[in-house]
Design a protein around this motif. Sequence first.
Motif, PDB file in Angstrom:
ATOM      1  N   LYS A   9      43.355  39.242  42.303  1.00 29.35           N
ATOM      2  CA  LYS A   9      44.716  39.706  42.000  1.00 29.35           C
ATOM      3  C   LYS A   9      45.066  40.993  42.741  1.00 29.35           C
ATOM      4  O   LYS A   9      46.211  41.192  43.149  1.00 29.35           O
ATOM      5  CB  LYS A   9      44.842  39.910  40.484  1.00 29.35           C
ATOM      6  N   TYR A  10      44.061  41.868  42.890  1.00 28.03           N
ATOM      7  CA  TYR A  10      44.291  43.158  43.544  1.00 28.03           C
ATOM      8  C   TYR A  10      43.351  43.312  44.749  1.00 28.03           C
ATOM      9  O   TYR A  10      42.468  44.162  44.765  1.00 28.03           O
ATOM     10  CB  TYR A  10      44.057  44.299  42.549  1.00 28.03           C
ATOM     11  N   ALA A  67      42.722  46.785  46.379  1.00 27.02           N
ATOM     12  CA  ALA A  67      42.143  47.885  45.585  1.00 27.02           C
ATOM     13  C   ALA A  67      40.705  48.143  46.016  1.00 27.02           C
ATOM     14  O   ALA A  67      39.950  47.209  46.295  1.00 27.02           O
ATOM     15  CB  ALA A  67      42.180  47.529  44.100  1.00 27.02           C
ATOM     16  N   GLN A  94      49.411  52.350  40.548  1.00 28.09           N
ATOM     17  CA  GLN A  94      49.910  51.064  41.075  1.00 28.09           C
ATOM     18  C   GLN A  94      49.872  51.015  42.597  1.00 28.09           C
ATOM     19  O   GLN A  94      49.722  49.930  43.177  1.00 28.09           O
ATOM     20  CB  GLN A  94      51.308  50.761  40.550  1.00 28.09           C
ATOM     21  N   PHE A 133      46.370  49.779  43.265  1.00 28.94           N
ATOM     22  CA  PHE A 133      46.079  48.411  42.843  1.00 28.94           C
ATOM     23  C   PHE A 133      46.980  47.371  43.503  1.00 28.94           C
ATOM     24  O   PHE A 133      46.500  46.494  44.208  1.00 28.94           O
ATOM     25  CB  PHE A 133      46.136  48.302  41.316  1.00 28.94           C
ATOM     26  N   SER A 134      48.283  47.444  43.240  1.00 29.05           N
ATOM     27  CA  SER A 134      49.168  46.405  43.763  1.00 29.05           C
ATOM     28  C   SER A 134      50.637  46.781  43.607  1.00 29.05           C
ATOM     29  O   SER A 134      51.045  47.280  42.556  1.00 29.05           O
ATOM     30  CB  SER A 134      48.903  45.088  43.028  1.00 29.05           C
ATOM     31  N   ASP A 173      48.421  39.970  44.746  1.00 34.02           N
ATOM     32  CA  ASP A 173      48.860  40.733  45.909  1.00 34.02           C
ATOM     33  C   ASP A 173      48.406  40.011  47.181  1.00 34.02           C
ATOM     34  O   ASP A 173      47.491  39.178  47.146  1.00 34.02           O
ATOM     35  CB  ASP A 173      48.267  42.142  45.856  1.00 34.02           C
ATOM     36  N   ARG A 228      38.186  38.515  46.813  1.00 39.47           N
ATOM     37  CA  ARG A 228      39.412  39.032  47.429  1.00 39.47           C
ATOM     38  C   ARG A 228      39.808  38.234  48.669  1.00 39.47           C
ATOM     39  O   ARG A 228      40.970  38.249  49.083  1.00 39.47           O
ATOM     40  CB  ARG A 228      39.261  40.523  47.757  1.00 39.47           C
TER      41      ARG A 228
END
Length: 602
Positions: free
Chosen positions: A253-254, A257, A299, A302-303, A327, A367
């Motif tokens: 999701k990120y 990061a 944020q 992260f995204s 992301d 990722r």
Amino acid sequence: MKWLTLISFIFLLSSARSRNLQRTARDADHKSPIAHRFNDLKEETFKAVTMITFAQYLQKCSYEGLSKLVKDVVDLAHKCVANEDAPDCSKPLPSVFLDEICQVDKLRDSYGEMADCCGKADPERNKCFLSFKVHQPDFVQPYQRPAADVICKEYKDERVQLLGNFIYSVARRNPYLHAPAILGLAAEYENALKSCCPESDVGACLDAKVQHISVIKERAKHIGVKQKHGCRILEKYGERTFQASKLARMSQKYPKAPFAELVKMVHDVKDVYRECCEGDMVECVDDWSELVTSLCSKQDVFSSKIKPCCEKPVAERTKCIMEADFDDKPDNLPSLVEKYIQDKEVCKRYEQNHDAFLSEFVYEYARRHPESSTQLVLRLTKGYETLLDKCCKTDNPAQCYGNAVEELNKHVKETEDVVKTNCELFTTHGEADFLQGLLVRYTKKMPQVPTKTLLEIGKKMTAVGQKCCSLPEEKRMSCSEHYLSIVIEDMCKRQESTPINDQVSQCCNELYSYRRPCFTAMGVDTKYVPPPFDPMMFNFDEKMCSAPPAEREEAQLTLLVNLIKRKPQMTEEQLKTIAGGFNAMKEKCCKQSDVDACLGEE
């Protein structure tokens, strides 16, 4: 009763002070846990979450009855805020709640054996109470929305009572649903009322809204099942598996990061999840709000996808963040082969810090592969770990693990093939045939399971197909394995108290990520001895023609399962022949004036 104002838990949750999320460190900083949490959440939110806690433990109690318990706890909080050294103020919060429950008059009359939990010491007392929670119980009626002509007047005049009853009803029907989710649903409900009450046709407005009550009820049930599953992973498989699963998901999701930030976030999520799973909803809400605030403060790290979520009121942020898109992957990520296979220092890095090395592998693989399920990422990691354990002991490790890519790709292909085959079956043949195929396969795998339970499992798996096969291809695997893991976990939970067969026991004892492939590969139970033929099981009457369609379908599926139980070695061709004969008999007899006579003859 002015204690359930929703404004408080929509706006005041953000008042929680920054602190270490580990309970031991927190307790060292505060003499009185209840005073600490009361000050963090403020009175209105503290009271709302206290009601949720009691409603989830005492599911049969009335709203008015629980309100008295809430008042007792709030009175203690006031006393402890004034003097942290006062009696009972140093108690852990779970003990405060359970002591209150154990003083309920005639507890045994309403709850039977659950009253015996009061004789245990903490934390066993809490574990005992948790074991008596009933998901979506029959004895609790679903929340009923007041009539359209009444609801807006109630909202205007008795807002506290209206929203209080909503929270109470959702909590007692969904005892595994974490308090932050309940507060979010309540905020959603209130937003629908705010929007619709000025309209001329209130009922039509509420029914048309995405947030209308039936959708909210379904979402409560859905989120509750997912959170219960998360708690089960933490309880049964431990922190290492739970954190690996969360790390894989968050890395997908990120993907931009940094590794260190994600590892810290995963560790904090684990701590808060444990509080929520243990029924400690006050600490759960307080620390979850802290976690979300921390995420929103970073944020940019992260995204960018969570920016709109972080602008929402606190109670609405969690749902928004959970549903936010992944992301975009960073550009030009290097191949993993170089770092994890070709690098000559692989064994040295692995042996220096086993868990950190594998955690970084999870992060780097996930990722790069947002299309993979978290379970597949964990299987690949375990496969890589097994390979290194073997190869790093040899004289030439690099040669030993040189074929790692081919080995790991076998896991990828197995999972891709399962998803592709099942989605093609579902799309090509439709829901009814897909369900029948599942029932045939799973009745042969575990014929000892009661027919009703097999039908239930088959329908749940079909619902997974319906939900996941309609998604874009890159989201199907993650969706399918996630929901199938929930169905399998439920099956394995039953297996603990009522063993099914050796095959099922073996699969349920597998590592969390390996259980789905184990069930998929499971064959016919060769040790099973079918029961004697019972003609009454295949007794047909005119209901086969006259019953409502849903009942007729259920009867035919029951017949199918019972037939397989008596002939588990039956081939697909034999089944088709029998099905053809059955349909011909039905076609002929349902046209006759004396259906029963025709069926008896046929």
